[in-house]
Enzyme design. Structure first.
Site, short mmCIF file in Angstrom:
data_model
loop_
_atom_site.label_atom_id
_atom_site.label_comp_id
_atom_site.label_asym_id
_atom_site.label_seq_id
_atom_site.Cartn_x
_atom_site.Cartn_y
_atom_site.Cartn_z
N HIS A 476 4.67 27.37 15.35
CA HIS A 476 6.14 27.43 15.46
C HIS A 476 6.77 26.05 15.50
O HIS A 476 7.59 25.74 16.36
CB HIS A 476 6.55 28.23 16.69
CG HIS A 476 6.04 29.63 16.73
ND1 HIS A 476 6.52 30.58 17.59
CD2 HIS A 476 5.07 30.26 16.00
CE1 HIS A 476 5.87 31.71 17.41
NE2 HIS A 476 4.99 31.53 16.44
N ARG A 537 13.08 31.94 14.89
CA ARG A 537 11.73 31.91 15.47
C ARG A 537 10.90 30.76 14.90
O ARG A 537 10.51 29.85 15.61
CB ARG A 537 11.02 33.23 15.23
CG ARG A 537 9.59 33.30 15.79
CD ARG A 537 8.96 34.66 15.54
NE ARG A 537 7.60 34.74 16.02
CZ ARG A 537 6.53 34.43 15.29
NH1 ARG A 537 6.67 34.04 14.03
NH2 ARG A 537 5.31 34.53 15.81
N TYR A 572 21.07 34.14 14.77
CA TYR A 572 20.23 35.04 13.99
C TYR A 572 19.29 35.87 14.85
O TYR A 572 18.40 36.53 14.33
CB TYR A 572 19.50 34.24 12.90
CG TYR A 572 20.51 33.78 11.86
CD1 TYR A 572 20.76 34.52 10.73
CD2 TYR A 572 21.30 32.65 12.09
CE1 TYR A 572 21.74 34.14 9.81
CE2 TYR A 572 22.28 32.26 11.19
CZ TYR A 572 22.49 33.02 10.05
OH TYR A 572 23.47 32.65 9.15
#
Length: 685
Positions: A476, A537, A572
């Site tokens: 990530h 994310r 989002y």
């Protein structure tokens, strides 16, 4: 806290925000929680101590119904700890009712303090919200989708003085590995306040979270599928450690299966220009068909895969063929234990004289032993790309295949996962200023730098750090860079395996960032900092269409990947929603323009050519082609399904085609030069 005689002036702070609040001498045990928007205190209605009494905001008066205590169990207690702040009915959808109730240790009485001042329900992921953004006395406080607005921000000394992350959990290990389960254990992390949770992942995908006093857990796994397990520690303030080392596992099959599937039937082939479409009837198997392999002239050219619960599709597009040429096809079926069926019937087809199709030809222009990640075309037509694990940059002549290493980027450190040397962009004035813009992981963070390329040499002495302090982790890390038509530099950042970062507009993580070329903050950014959009994310793909609109490709966790149309200041939804699942329909969240099951996605790269979006997918081993219609992506065709394996990066080529790179080997580690990757040119129709 108890205040002595006379009035005391307290400075209460959350996430670096401070305010002066006058607290009279008769203050009860506990600490006030003050609404940023109104300056009024979180208050139990009517000073009642009855279960199910609501909460509101009211002038701070130091009475017992405004005195809150935060416990190690993540409770917010009031009335000298007699009652707990509680979500009525354990509701997890907005709006939910906030109330007080007898403390019972359930998840609807657990709260965490986000760095932006929000107070988040652990069970629901919703934020304490002053109803209607009102500021008047007696306005009710309930729970709503987190949006970072001031009616969801609170000032208090509770829970947020802690900014120190726990140490890395040690010695991860597995035991009792069977076909569908494994026990995963680790040594305790340490923290200046205390570890509240351990988050267990495989390959960047969250599997479960366990309490901070738990050092092992049973995990559900998939027979025959190799995963890399690791664990992060998290404290009550939301600080997340770096990840542990990775433990690879490959569970055995639950039972021996030696029976092959039946042969696929009724194979047909039809040509449209130089593209052939194949269709067949599904095979059957005693356990289940997992994949179909497609053969052209006896050579394998693609694979259509399924999962343990979803059967593979029964069609395939074979594109970029030679015109006026006859091809012969057959298909075989495979099960999860690699038993292979007999051949289908053979289908023969002759292509048209000319392309007439969206994808016309594929040419391999280079190979690499490391993972090509960021890629740009230089003014002379040569390619420049970063090598993620080797930490250097290569110049590639796409005509001759000649490669030159132009230099190693300083201070790059990989993460034993997906960090390292990532995004690459060139300035609009590169021909004269020679600036390369680079995003990479360092020992301390992720950062954006610029370095001059003089001829075939990287001038490391010219390096300027434009933006640092972007949190890093094993996975990530985001990493894509793209200059927009407005001359600004856009960057995608991951949430560093902490979803709280994505909703905090004061954090650089889980965002699309927007910078001036010199690294300063553009004056028209929506939050007065680098943040352009939030609630992401692990976004990686960035591309602009002919209208100057920004499209983004984002990894989901286990349900859906997303293609988003990015708007200034837009939220989002992560971590409250993924794709269109969860609370994604809640007002304030922007829905994706297209979603993909993660088994058919895990897409990293995105490019726009002639207002058609092209998306390069890793786990899905395919390229999606999705024409833009208005502001939507109504359809997406699949190309190269399994033909080249995992696809990482797609970029526009100067001739109106595409550059495409693979990411097949060494993708989940940080070992340099353990790959065998391709750089491809795709000619478009």
């Amino acid at each position: 806290m108890r205040v002595g005689l006379g009035a005391a002036l307290l400075v209460l702070a959350v996430g670096g925000v401070g305010a002066a609040v006058l607290v009279p001498a008769e203050a009860a045990t506990g600490t006030t929680i003050v609404s940023v928007a109104s300056g009024r205190c979180l208050d139990v209605v009517g000073q009642s101590q009855a279960d199910k009494t609501g909460v509101n905001i009211y002038d701070c008066n130091g009475q017992a119904n405004q005195g809150w205590t935060y416990t190690a169990a993540q409770e917010l207690r009031v009335y000298d700890s007699a009652k707990c702040l509680d979500v009525a009915g354990q509701d997890t959808t907005a709006p939910a009712t906030a109330q007080i109730y007898t403390c019972n240790g359930q998840a609807n009485q657990k709260w965490r303090f986000a760095a932006n001042g929000s107070i988040v329900g652990v069970q629901s992921g919703l934020c304490l919200d002053v109803t209607g953004a009102a500021t008047a006395n007696s306005t009710l406080v309930n729970l709503w989708t987190c949006n970072g607005q001031s009616n969801q921000q609170w000032r208090t000394t509770l829970g947020n003085a802690d900014t120190q992350a726990p140490t890395v959990p040690g010695s991860p290990r597995v035991s009792d590995l069977v076909c569908d389960a494994v026990t995963f254990a680790w040594n305790a992390s340490t923290d200046n306040v205390g570890v509240a949770f351990y988050d267990v992942y495989h390959d960047g995908q969250l599997m479960k979270s366990v309490p901070g006093n738990t050092l092992s857990t049973s995990l559900t796994v998939v027979a025959g599928v190799t995963w890399g397990l690791y664990v992060n520690a998290r404290d009550a303030a939301g600080n997340v450690s770096q990840a542990s080392t990775t433990v690879p596992i490959t569970p055995p099959q639950c039972q021996a299966d030696t029976q092959a599937p039946s042969a696929p039937g009724n194979l047909t082939a039809s040509a449209s220009g130089t593209t052939v479409t194949l269709q067949w009837s599904a095979a059957t198997d005693n356990v289940g068909v997992r994949a179909y392999d497609i053969y052209r002239n006896d050579a394998k050219v693609g694979t259509v895969t399924g999962t343990a619960t979803t059967a593979p599709g029964t069609s395939f597009i074979d594109s970029a063929l030679t015109g006026s040429t006859t091809y012969r096809y057959f298909v075989v079926a495979r099960d999860a234990q690699a038993n292979v069926s007999g051949h289908s019937n053979t289908a023969t087809v002759t292509t048209g004289a000319s392309c007439g199709s969206p994808v016309c030809a594929v040419t391999q222009v280079g190979t690499d032993t490391d993972i090509p990640w960021g890629l740009v075309t230089l003014p002379d037509g040569s390619l420049l790309y970063t090598r993620r694990d080797a930490h250097n940059i290569v110049r590639l002549n796409p005509v001759t295949g000649a490669r030159t290493v132009v230099g190693t980027v300083p201070n790059v450190q990989s993460t034993d996962g997906e960090g390292g040397l990532l995004g690459l962009a060139i300035s609009s004035g590169f021909a004269s200023d020679h600036w390369l813009y680079i995003m990479h992981t360092s020992p301390a963070d992720n950062r954006i730098v610029r370095i001059k390329l003089n001829g075939d040499a990287l001038d490391t002495a010219s390096e300027q750090v434009l933006l640092s302090g972007i949190l890093r982790n094993k996975f990530h890390d985001g990493g894509r860079l793209r200059f927009g038509p407005d001359g600004k530099l856009y960057a995608s950042t991951g949430d560093a395996q902490n979803g709280d970062n994505a909703q905090n507009t004061n954090s650089l993580n889980g965002k699309i960032l927007r910078l001036n070329p010199d690294g300063s903050v553009p004056s028209d950014n929506p939050f007065g900092n680098y943040v352009w959009s939030y609630g992401h994310r692990n976004p990686q793909g960035l591309a602009f269409d002919s209208q100057g609109r920004l499209w983004e490709q984002e990894f989901g966790n286990s349900v859906m990947d997303e293609t988003n149309l990015i708007t200034k200041g837009g939220n989002y939804g992560w971590p409250a929603c993924e794709g269109t699942s969860g609370t994604c329909g809640t007002a304030g969240y922007i829905a994706p323009k297209r979603t993909y099951p993660t088994a058919e996605g895990s897409c990293s790269g995105i490019a726009v050519v002639r207002d058609v979006v092209y998306i390069a997918c890793e786990r899905g081993t395919r390229l999606y082609r999705a024409p833009i219609s208005g502001s939507d992506l109504p359809a997406a065709a699949v190309y190269f399904n399994g033909t080249y394996g995992r696809l990482r990066t797609v970029e526009p080529a100067p001739d109106g085609g595409l550059w495409l790179t693979t990411s097949n080997l060494g993708d989940k580690d940080s070992t340099p030069d353990n790959s065998d990757e391709k750089v491809l040119h795709v000619t478009l129709g």
